[in-house]
Enzyme design. Structure first.
Site, PDB file in Angstrom:
ATOM      1  N   GLN A 182     -99.245  51.933  -8.790  1.00 11.59           N
ATOM      2  CA  GLN A 182    -100.645  51.577  -8.987  1.00 11.59           C
ATOM      3  C   GLN A 182    -101.476  51.878  -7.750  1.00 11.59           C
ATOM      4  O   GLN A 182    -100.943  52.107  -6.657  1.00 11.59           O
ATOM      5  CB  GLN A 182    -100.762  50.088  -9.347  1.00 11.59           C
ATOM      6  CG  GLN A 182    -100.056  49.172  -8.375  1.00 11.59           C
ATOM      7  CD  GLN A 182     -99.689  47.830  -8.961  1.00 11.59           C
ATOM      8  OE1 GLN A 182    -100.270  47.369  -9.936  1.00 11.59           O
ATOM      9  NE2 GLN A 182     -98.705  47.177  -8.360  1.00 11.59           N
ATOM     10  N   TYR A 215    -106.214  29.782  -7.987  1.00 14.79           N
ATOM     11  CA  TYR A 215    -105.215  30.395  -8.867  1.00 14.79           C
ATOM     12  C   TYR A 215    -103.804  29.977  -8.473  1.00 14.79           C
ATOM     13  O   TYR A 215    -103.007  29.536  -9.313  1.00 14.79           O
ATOM     14  CB  TYR A 215    -105.364  31.909  -8.797  1.00 14.79           C
ATOM     15  CG  TYR A 215    -104.428  32.686  -9.680  1.00 14.79           C
ATOM     16  CD1 TYR A 215    -104.777  33.011 -10.987  1.00 14.79           C
ATOM     17  CD2 TYR A 215    -103.193  33.120  -9.207  1.00 14.79           C
ATOM     18  CE1 TYR A 215    -103.921  33.742 -11.803  1.00 14.79           C
ATOM     19  CE2 TYR A 215    -102.334  33.843 -10.010  1.00 14.79           C
ATOM     20  CZ  TYR A 215    -102.703  34.162 -11.307  1.00 14.79           C
ATOM     21  OH  TYR A 215    -101.848  34.875 -12.101  1.00 14.79           O
ATOM     22  N   ASP A 221     -97.707  38.856  -3.698  1.00 17.17           N
ATOM     23  CA  ASP A 221     -98.474  38.449  -2.521  1.00 17.17           C
ATOM     24  C   ASP A 221     -97.912  37.187  -1.882  1.00 17.17           C
ATOM     25  O   ASP A 221     -98.219  36.874  -0.732  1.00 17.17           O
ATOM     26  CB  ASP A 221     -99.954  38.252  -2.863  1.00 17.17           C
ATOM     27  CG  ASP A 221    -100.160  37.275  -4.019  1.00 17.17           C
ATOM     28  OD1 ASP A 221     -99.861  36.080  -3.855  1.00 17.17           O
ATOM     29  OD2 ASP A 221    -100.605  37.719  -5.085  1.00 17.17           O
ATOM     30  N   GLY A 269     -89.414  42.962 -13.735  1.00 19.11           N
ATOM     31  CA  GLY A 269     -89.160  41.591 -14.146  1.00 19.11           C
ATOM     32  C   GLY A 269     -88.514  41.491 -15.517  1.00 19.11           C
ATOM     33  O   GLY A 269     -87.653  40.630 -15.753  1.00 19.11           O
ATOM     34  N   ASP A 315     -96.623  35.595 -12.846  1.00 19.98           N
ATOM     35  CA  ASP A 315     -97.890  35.853 -12.144  1.00 19.98           C
ATOM     36  C   ASP A 315     -98.163  37.345 -12.198  1.00 19.98           C
ATOM     37  O   ASP A 315     -98.022  38.067 -11.216  1.00 19.98           O
ATOM     38  CB  ASP A 315     -97.772  35.351 -10.700  1.00 19.98           C
ATOM     39  CG  ASP A 315     -99.033  35.612  -9.888  1.00 19.98           C
ATOM     40  OD1 ASP A 315    -100.072  35.953 -10.489  1.00 19.98           O
ATOM     41  OD2 ASP A 315     -98.975  35.485  -8.653  1.00 19.98           O
ATOM     42  N   SER A 316     -98.547  37.824 -13.374  1.00 26.76           N
ATOM     43  CA  SER A 316     -98.711  39.257 -13.585  1.00 26.76           C
ATOM     44  C   SER A 316    -100.177  39.658 -13.499  1.00 26.76           C
ATOM     45  O   SER A 316    -101.083  38.832 -13.612  1.00 26.76           O
ATOM     46  CB  SER A 316     -98.165  39.652 -14.956  1.00 26.76           C
ATOM     47  OG  SER A 316     -98.975  39.112 -15.978  1.00 26.76           O
ATOM     48  N   SER A 317    -100.385  40.952 -13.309  1.00 24.45           N
ATOM     49  CA  SER A 317    -101.727  41.502 -13.449  1.00 24.45           C
ATOM     50  C   SER A 317    -102.013  41.674 -14.938  1.00 24.45           C
ATOM     51  O   SER A 317    -101.265  41.193 -15.794  1.00 24.45           O
ATOM     52  CB  SER A 317    -101.839  42.828 -12.690  1.00 24.45           C
ATOM     53  OG  SER A 317    -100.777  43.699 -13.009  1.00 24.45           O
ATOM     54  N   ASP A 318    -103.092  42.364 -15.282  1.00 20.41           N
ATOM     55  CA  ASP A 318    -103.511  42.476 -16.682  1.00 20.41           C
ATOM     56  C   ASP A 318    -102.553  43.370 -17.480  1.00 20.41           C
ATOM     57  O   ASP A 318    -101.793  44.150 -16.894  1.00 20.41           O
ATOM     58  CB  ASP A 318    -104.942  43.020 -16.745  1.00 20.41           C
ATOM     59  CG  ASP A 318    -105.930  42.081 -16.067  1.00 20.41           C
ATOM     60  OD1 ASP A 318    -105.976  40.916 -16.479  1.00 20.41           O
ATOM     61  OD2 ASP A 318    -106.628  42.506 -15.126  1.00 20.41           O
ATOM     62  N   TYR A 361    -112.618  36.492 -10.591  1.00 18.12           N
ATOM     63  CA  TYR A 361    -112.007  37.127 -11.751  1.00 18.12           C
ATOM     64  C   TYR A 361    -113.070  37.304 -12.833  1.00 18.12           C
ATOM     65  O   TYR A 361    -114.098  36.603 -12.825  1.00 18.12           O
ATOM     66  CB  TYR A 361    -110.853  36.273 -12.283  1.00 18.12           C
ATOM     67  CG  TYR A 361    -109.591  36.350 -11.452  1.00 18.12           C
ATOM     68  CD1 TYR A 361    -109.528  37.086 -10.265  1.00 18.12           C
ATOM     69  CD2 TYR A 361    -108.448  35.671 -11.843  1.00 18.12           C
ATOM     70  CE1 TYR A 361    -108.372  37.149  -9.509  1.00 18.12           C
ATOM     71  CE2 TYR A 361    -107.275  35.728 -11.089  1.00 18.12           C
ATOM     72  CZ  TYR A 361    -107.247  36.465  -9.921  1.00 18.12           C
ATOM     73  OH  TYR A 361    -106.098  36.523  -9.182  1.00 18.12           O
TER      74      TYR A 361
END
Length: 288
Positions: A38, A69, A95, A147, A164-167, A233
Site C-alpha cells: 500500500q 480509537y 502502529d 491475519g 484493527d483493520s483498515s477499510d 475519520y
C-alpha cells in the site's frame, strides 16, 4: 497520492466515501513511499492534529485523536471479559496503539500482533513513540504476515481477538468476509470476545447491516454494534462489531481501577455503555 496533496492540503479521497473528502493542511511531508502492499504517507499538519499517518490515502492515525480509537477498541472487549483476558490477538494494528492499551490490563499474559505490512510498525517506531512503546513490552509478540492465514490453525486460544483493520479495500479485504469470522470464532475461547472495525453508519449502513447478518450466521450469540467519536475519520465517527458466545458487551463486566482510569483519555465505564446507544434509524436497520 500526489493528486491528494495540492496547494498545501491533503484531501482524503476514496471510493469508500464518494462525494466527500476531509482536508488537512500539510506543513511538511515526513515520509512517502510504497510498501509491498500500500501507499504509506506521513505528514505534519499545520493545525492541531500533529503527525498524520495515511495508508492508501485514508487517515489511520493522528497525534491528537489516536487515543479515542485505540482506547475504545481495546478496552470495550477487555473490560467486557468477566475475569480479565490473559491471551489477546490483534489482527492489523501495526502502529501498536491498540496493543499499548491492551497491555494496560494486568491480567494480560501475552499479546500477539499480526500485521501484513512490515512498514507499518517501522513507521510507528520512527514517528509515533507513544504508540510503538508497546513493542518493547515482554508480553508482546509481533508477527508479520496475513491475519486470515495466521488464524487458519488456531483453535480456542484467545480470550480477546481485536481486528484493527483498515477499510475493506486492498490488503484488508479478506478481513471483512464470512470466512474470516468463522476463523475468529474458532480461535476464541468459549467466553471470549471479538471486536472488529465496523465503518461509519452515516455512509456504510448497508454494509454494516449485511455484516451484522452474516456475523450472526457464523454463530455468535451476541453481535452488537458500538459507535465512537473519531474526528479525523470520515463523518467524524466509526463503529465496531463486538461479538461473543456468552454475554453482551453493552455493560462492562469489570471497571478500571482509579490509577488506570486516571491515565485514560476517552474510555470510562460510562462511555463504554453510552457507545452502544444508537440512533433509532440505525437500530431499526440492524434489528430488521
Amino acid at each position: 497520492m500526489t493528486d491528494q496533496i495540492g496547494k498545501g492540503w491533503f484531501s482524503e479521497l476514496s471510493t469508500m466515501w464518494p462525494g466527500q473528502a476531509q482536508s488537512l493542511a500539510v506543513d511538511e511531508v515526513l515520509f512517502h513511499e510504497k510498501s509491498e502492499f500500500q501507499d504509506v504517507l506521513v505528514f505534519k499538519n499545520k493545525g492541531p492534529w500533529g503527525t498524520v499517518f495515511a495508508l492508501d490515502g485514508a487517515i489511520q492515525v493522528t497525534d491528537k485523536d489516536e487515543f479515542s480509537y485505540h482506547e475504545m477498541m481495546a478496552h470495550i472487549p477487555c473490560f467486557s471479559h468477566e475475569t480479565g483476558p490473559k491471551t489477546v490477538l490483534i489482527i492489523g494494528g501495526g502502529d501498536g496503539g491498540v496493543m499499548r492499551e491492551v497491555l494496560k490490563h494486568k491480567t494480560v499474559e501475552s499479546v500477539t500482533l499480526c500485521d501484513v505490512d512490515k512498514m507499518v510498525p517501522q513507521i510507528s517506531k520512527k514517528f509515533y513513540p507513544k504508540l510503538s512503546c508497546s513493542f518493547n513490552d515482554p508480553r508482546a509478540t509481533v508477527h508479520i504476515g496475513d491475519g486470515f492465514k495466521f488464524l487458519e490453525d488456531k483453535k480456542a486460544m484467545y480470550d480477546v481477538i481485536i481486528c484493527d483493520s483498515s477499510d475493506p479495500e486492498g490488503p484488508a479485504s479478506t478481513l471483512f468476509g464470512k470466512d474470516f469470522y468463522d476463523r475468529c470464532k474458532a480461535a476464541l475461547k468459549d467466553d471470549g470476545f471479538l471486536i472488529t472495525q465496523g465503518e461509519s453508519y452515516w455512509i456504510h449502513l448497508n454494509l454494516i447491516k449485511d455484516m451484522t447478518k452474516f456475523i450472526r450466521d457464523v454463530g455468535f450469540k451476541f453481535v452488537e454494534y458500538t459507535n465512537i467519536a473519531m474526528p479525523t475519520y470520515p463523518c467524524g465517527n466509526i463503529g465496531f462489531f463486538v461479538c461473543s458466545n456468552t454475554s453482551s458487551a453493552k455493560t462492562p463486566a469489570r471497571e478500571p481501577n482509579e490509577e488506570m482510569q486516571t491515565g485514560l483519555q476517552m474510555y470510562s465505564p460510562e462511555i463504554h455503555r453510552q457507545s452502544f446507544v444508537l440512533p433509532p434509524f440505525v437500530q431499526r436497520e440492524l434489528s430488521a
